[in-house]
Design an enzyme around this catalytic site. Structure first.
Site, short mmCIF file in Angstrom:
data_model
loop_
_atom_site.label_atom_id
_atom_site.label_comp_id
_atom_site.label_asym_id
_atom_site.label_seq_id
_atom_site.Cartn_x
_atom_site.Cartn_y
_atom_site.Cartn_z
N ASP A 1 -13.29 -2.91 -4.27
CA ASP A 1 -12.48 -1.94 -5.08
C ASP A 1 -14.17 -1.12 -6.62
O ASP A 1 -14.37 -1.28 -7.22
CB ASP A 1 -12.07 -3.15 -5.94
CG ASP A 1 -10.80 -3.60 -5.23
OD1 ASP A 1 -10.19 -2.94 -4.42
OD2 ASP A 1 -10.57 -4.96 -5.42
N GLU B 1 0.71 -6.28 -1.62
CA GLU B 1 -0.09 -7.51 -2.11
C GLU B 1 1.48 -7.67 -3.41
O GLU B 1 2.01 -6.72 -3.84
CB GLU B 1 -0.58 -7.51 -3.40
CG GLU B 1 -0.62 -8.60 -4.07
CD GLU B 1 -2.13 -8.68 -4.89
OE1 GLU B 1 -2.83 -7.76 -4.81
OE2 GLU B 1 -2.36 -9.59 -5.94
O1 KIV Z 1 -9.23 -8.00 -5.81
C1 KIV Z 1 -8.85 -8.91 -4.96
O2 KIV Z 1 -9.19 -10.32 -4.46
C2 KIV Z 1 -7.47 -7.65 -3.80
C3 KIV Z 1 -7.18 -8.43 -3.53
C4 KIV Z 1 -6.71 -9.41 -3.93
C5 KIV Z 1 -6.27 -8.22 -2.27
O3 KIV Z 1 -7.61 -6.56 -4.41
#
Ligand code: KIV
Length: 272
Positions: free
Chosen positions: A91, A190
């Site tokens: 991310d 989500e």
């Molecule tokens: O940060 C995370 O764990 C996520 C998932 C919930 C898709 O973005």
């Protein structure tokens, strides 16, 4: 015979795409550290997300907003060291890509260079199209994330299901088509209604990965610690717990304390 990283066929973005094409569901989980990532990878998931949920799960913050790019890189490096097969996606944290596509590209490049991960994930649609396009133009695979996007929690005000209204559902579908068009390899959906997940998954050729989005997504993802029952208080409807590790760990630690107090640990056999 020892198993080297090269002995195992790695999961690539192409493998993920082929799975959608032949109708095979894609299994995905989060991981944030070396030990857990090794277990998750050995169990056989196709995709491991180093999610910014590390902010909640590992650091105890209320939201995903505080985690920094340096902290994400630390988690990603630990995961990458353990993973032999799965595709590792990281991310981009809040504030590292939203306002400026140049900054988005340098954030993505830092993550790829410093962690050795295989792709990045960004939250949002049309608003961040420039950032996504710029990252893709550098050859970095991008996963999108639509619906409930936790980095925008203060805009939404709650963690309830998104896109129940027609206007928000129509925008989500448009955003998903845009993500496909610019070249994202996949998109997380989500906490949206199953009907919308079905419509999106049938409307785009790239795989959708759902969390709280019903059975029609091309793949599923959960936060590892939720699936393992480590946080007992978190029990949303979409979560299926496959273990109650909190209880198991609590009992194990209790037994250890008992043995230390009663002097039954360590025994002579456990001593030098
Ligand atoms: O940060 C995370 O764990 C996520 C998932 C919930 C898709 O973005």
């Amino acid at each position: 015979m020892s198993v080297h990283k090269t002995d195992i066929k790695r999961v690539t973005t192409h493998v993920i795409q082929e799975m959608k094409t032949r109708g095979e569901k894609i299994s995905c989980l989060t991981a944030y550290d070396y030990s857990m990532a090794g277990i998750v990878d050995a169990a056989g998931v196709e995709l491991i997300l180093v999610g910014d949920s590390a902010s909640n799960v590992m650091a105890g913050h209320e939201t995903t907003l505080p985690i920094t790019i340096d902290q994400m890189i630390y988690h990603a490096q630990s995961v990458v060291r353990a993973v032999k097969r799965a595709l590792v996606v990281v991310d981009l944290p809040f504030g590292s890509y939203q306002g400026n596509s140049r900054e988005a590209l340098s954030s993505a490049i830092r993550i790829m260079k410093e962690s050795g991960a295989h792709a990045v994930k960004l939250e949002g649609g049309l608003e961040i199209k420039d950032s996504i396009t710029r990252i893709l133009s550098a050859g970095v695979p991008v996963m999108g994330h639509l619906g409930l996007t936790p980095q925008s929690i203060y805009k939404f005000g709650t963690y309830t299901v998104r896109a129940k209204e027609d206007a928000e559902a129509a925008k989500l579908l448009e955003d998903a088509k845009m993500l496909e068009e610019v070249g994202c390899f996949s998109v997380v959906l989500e906490k949206i209604p199953s009907k919308l997940t079905k419509m999106v998954s049938e409307s785009i050729s790239i795989p959708t990965v759902g969390i709280g989005a019903g059975p029609e997504a091309d793949g599923q993802i959960l936060v590892l610690h939720d699936l393992l029952g480590i946080n007992k208080a978190f029990k949303p409807r979409f979560l299926r717990r496959y273990a109650e590790l909190n209880d198991i760990m609590h009992d194990a630690i209790g037994n250890y304390i008992k043995d230390v107090k009663s002097k039954s640990f360590p025994s002579m056999g456990e001593s030098y």
